[in-house]
Design a protein around this motif. Structure first.
Motif, PDB file in Angstrom:
ATOM      1  N   VAL A  41      -5.461  -6.728   0.392  1.00 12.60           N
ATOM      2  CA  VAL A  41      -4.041  -6.743   1.072  1.00 12.60           C
ATOM      3  C   VAL A  41      -4.244  -7.753   2.130  1.00 12.60           C
ATOM      4  O   VAL A  41      -5.163  -7.630   3.038  1.00 12.60           O
ATOM      5  CB  VAL A  41      -3.925  -5.073   1.641  1.00 12.60           C
ATOM      6  CG1 VAL A  41      -2.617  -5.351   2.573  1.00 12.60           C
ATOM      7  CG2 VAL A  41      -3.581  -4.397   0.313  1.00 12.60           C
ATOM      8  N   ALA A  65      -7.224  -3.492   2.584  1.00 15.00           N
ATOM      9  CA  ALA A  65      -7.532  -2.827   1.563  1.00 15.00           C
ATOM     10  C   ALA A  65      -7.452  -3.236   0.257  1.00 15.00           C
ATOM     11  O   ALA A  65      -6.842  -4.462   0.294  1.00 15.00           O
ATOM     12  CB  ALA A  65      -6.459  -1.285   1.727  1.00 15.00           C
ATOM     13  N   THR A 121       0.745  -1.364  -0.021  1.00 16.86           N
ATOM     14  CA  THR A 121      -0.004  -0.005   0.096  1.00 16.86           C
ATOM     15  C   THR A 121       0.791   1.306  -0.010  1.00 16.86           C
ATOM     16  O   THR A 121       0.238   2.328  -0.226  1.00 16.86           O
ATOM     17  CB  THR A 121      -0.778   0.126   1.250  1.00 16.86           C
ATOM     18  OG1 THR A 121      -0.358  -0.126   2.348  1.00 16.86           O
ATOM     19  CG2 THR A 121      -1.913  -1.299   1.306  1.00 16.86           C
ATOM     20  N   ARG A 128       3.208   0.094  -4.364  1.00 16.10           N
ATOM     21  CA  ARG A 128       2.312   0.056  -5.475  1.00 16.10           C
ATOM     22  C   ARG A 128       3.148   0.205  -6.837  1.00 16.10           C
ATOM     23  O   ARG A 128       2.602  -0.183  -7.813  1.00 16.10           O
ATOM     24  CB  ARG A 128       1.504   1.396  -5.274  1.00 16.10           C
ATOM     25  CG  ARG A 128       0.297   1.221  -4.195  1.00 16.10           C
ATOM     26  CD  ARG A 128      -0.248   2.606  -3.925  1.00 16.10           C
ATOM     27  NE  ARG A 128      -1.203   2.538  -2.937  1.00 16.10           N
ATOM     28  CZ  ARG A 128      -2.543   2.179  -2.632  1.00 16.10           C
ATOM     29  NH1 ARG A 128      -3.023   1.696  -3.937  1.00 16.10           N
ATOM     30  NH2 ARG A 128      -3.260   1.961  -1.597  1.00 16.10           N
ATOM     31  N   VAL A 171      -5.471  -2.957  -3.594  1.00 17.48           N
ATOM     32  CA  VAL A 171      -4.689  -2.370  -4.504  1.00 17.48           C
ATOM     33  C   VAL A 171      -4.598  -2.883  -5.929  1.00 17.48           C
ATOM     34  O   VAL A 171      -4.921  -4.304  -6.199  1.00 17.48           O
ATOM     35  CB  VAL A 171      -3.042  -2.536  -4.022  1.00 17.48           C
ATOM     36  CG1 VAL A 171      -2.981  -1.815  -2.662  1.00 17.48           C
ATOM     37  CG2 VAL A 171      -2.791  -4.104  -3.641  1.00 17.48           C
ATOM     38  N   THR A 207      -4.106  -0.884   6.996  1.00 25.33           N
ATOM     39  CA  THR A 207      -4.158  -1.164   5.689  1.00 25.33           C
ATOM     40  C   THR A 207      -4.478  -2.332   5.101  1.00 25.33           C
ATOM     41  O   THR A 207      -4.660  -2.981   4.148  1.00 25.33           O
ATOM     42  CB  THR A 207      -2.775  -0.558   4.682  1.00 25.33           C
ATOM     43  OG1 THR A 207      -1.617  -1.305   5.281  1.00 25.33           O
ATOM     44  CG2 THR A 207      -2.788   0.675   5.179  1.00 25.33           C
TER      45      THR A 207
END
Length: 351
Positions: A55, A43, A11, A16, A45, A40
């Motif tokens: 994640v 989350a 993250t 990323r 991505v 995070t």
């Protein structure tokens, strides 16, 4: 062969970019796993144009069966989790400072010292160098091959993204605050970064150098040549992405501007952009998102024997971090050392 790949720190800005770079370059990923800690976890991505990864919790993740783990979540996280990933047989490419100067851990820029990963390291860890060091050795390597560098004096102008997402947010909020006469107090830096430059990156050492300045010296010697002397002054500047450097190099024998231009034009990963007129040079704002290291303002340095000066710029999130890590993986895929799982990996703290 397709690999099972974990991205640790997925993250963050570099994480990323690692996922983006893996997808853009078509690295053979059979399964991708995004890992992080804290709030995070859970989350989502992006991975490529269509895939989205949820994640997962690094603290609970079992690396058994993974082929490759790319770490960019900070030195403390790498210290805790990279050795256990390597012990599970997973090759670790670590983009933090934690293992860079550790004996037995290769420190690699594939265009400069690919011989360092000709075989799989016993500890199962390869270190990705500091972004500012990467771009300097990329520019020095072709020159060193024909004239041998003796000494380098360099001033770096490093973007806030080198300090992470929170540092980028601080630059943005301070810049906005200046215009409403309410700039927030510094948190990520020792002084305001908006409309300012700060000659201080990382902690001060006993001799007055900062750790980033020490890093420029020791990493250059480990990657390129142990006999090169380096004097660095490292400065944080109010730029979001892209590190710049003013480099003065002294060589063991004469080297002309023409020779330097010829070898730089031919060097893999280097773009010579050097027209002696208005705008005939690279700056951070225009190279963001580019893969190359750009060299400009090449000229003779008359103050030392056999001297050249130049300006170099690179995207520190790409070649200075994510791209170089992925290129290490690509090189090890090409030479057959990736996916060769080892039993009895040495702990990373052992020599």
């Amino acid at each position: 062969m397709a690999y099972r790949v974990a991205v640790v720190g997925a993250t963050g800005a570099v994480g990323r970019e690692v996922l983006k770079t893996l997808a853009e370059r078509g690295f053979p990923v059979g399964e991708a796993v995004a890992l992080a800690q804290g709030r995070t976890v859970g989350a989502e991505v992006s991975f490529g144009e269509a895939a989205v990864l949820k994640v997962r919790d690094l603290d609970r993740f079992d690396f058994a069966g993974m082929d490759l783990a790319l770490f960019s979540a900070g030195a403390a996280v790498s210290a805790a989790h990279a050795p256990r990933a390597a012990a599970a047989g997973c090759l670790v490419i670590d983009s933090t400072p934690r293992f860079r100067m550790e004996p037995g851990v290769p420190l690699v820029v594939p265009e400069v010292n690919p011989q360092a990963i000709a075989k799989r390291p016993r500890k199962g860890i390869v270190a990705n160098p500091d972004g500012a060091a990467i771009q300097m050795v990329m520019a020095l390597k072709p020159l060193h091959d024909i004239a041998k560098v003796r000494r380098v004096v360099v001033a770096t102008y490093e973007s806030v993204s080198g300090a992470g997402k929170e540092a980028m947010d601080e630059l943005w909020s301070q810049t906005r605050g200046v215009f409403v006469n309410d700039p927030p107090a510094p948190e990520q830096f020792t002084k305001p970064i908006a409309f300012n430059v700060i000659p201080h990156i990382d902690a001060f050492m006993e001799d007055g150098a900062t750790r980033e300045e020490w890093t420029m010296a020791v990493e250059t010697r480990k990657i390129l040549d142990p006999d090169i002397q380096v004097m660095a002054t490292c400065v944080r500047v109010p730029v979001m992405i892209g590190h710049a450097e003013a480099v003065h190099a002294e060589f063991e024998r004469p080297i002309t501007e023409r020779q330097a231009r010829e070898v730089l034009r031919a060097a893999p990963g280097v773009t010579l952009l050097d027209a002696r007129d208005d705008g005939g040079y690279a700056t951070p704002i225009e190279i963001a998102g580019e893969d190359a290291v750009f060299v400009s303002r090449l000229r003779r340095d008359p103050t030392v024997p056999n001297g050249l000066a130049f300006w170099c710029v690179a995207d520190n999130l790409r070649k200075g971090a994510a791209l170089n890590a992925v290129q290490i993986a690509e090189a090890m895929h090409a030479n057959g050392t990736l996916g060769t799982r080892l039993a009895g990996i040495l702990p990373a703290s052992e020599g």
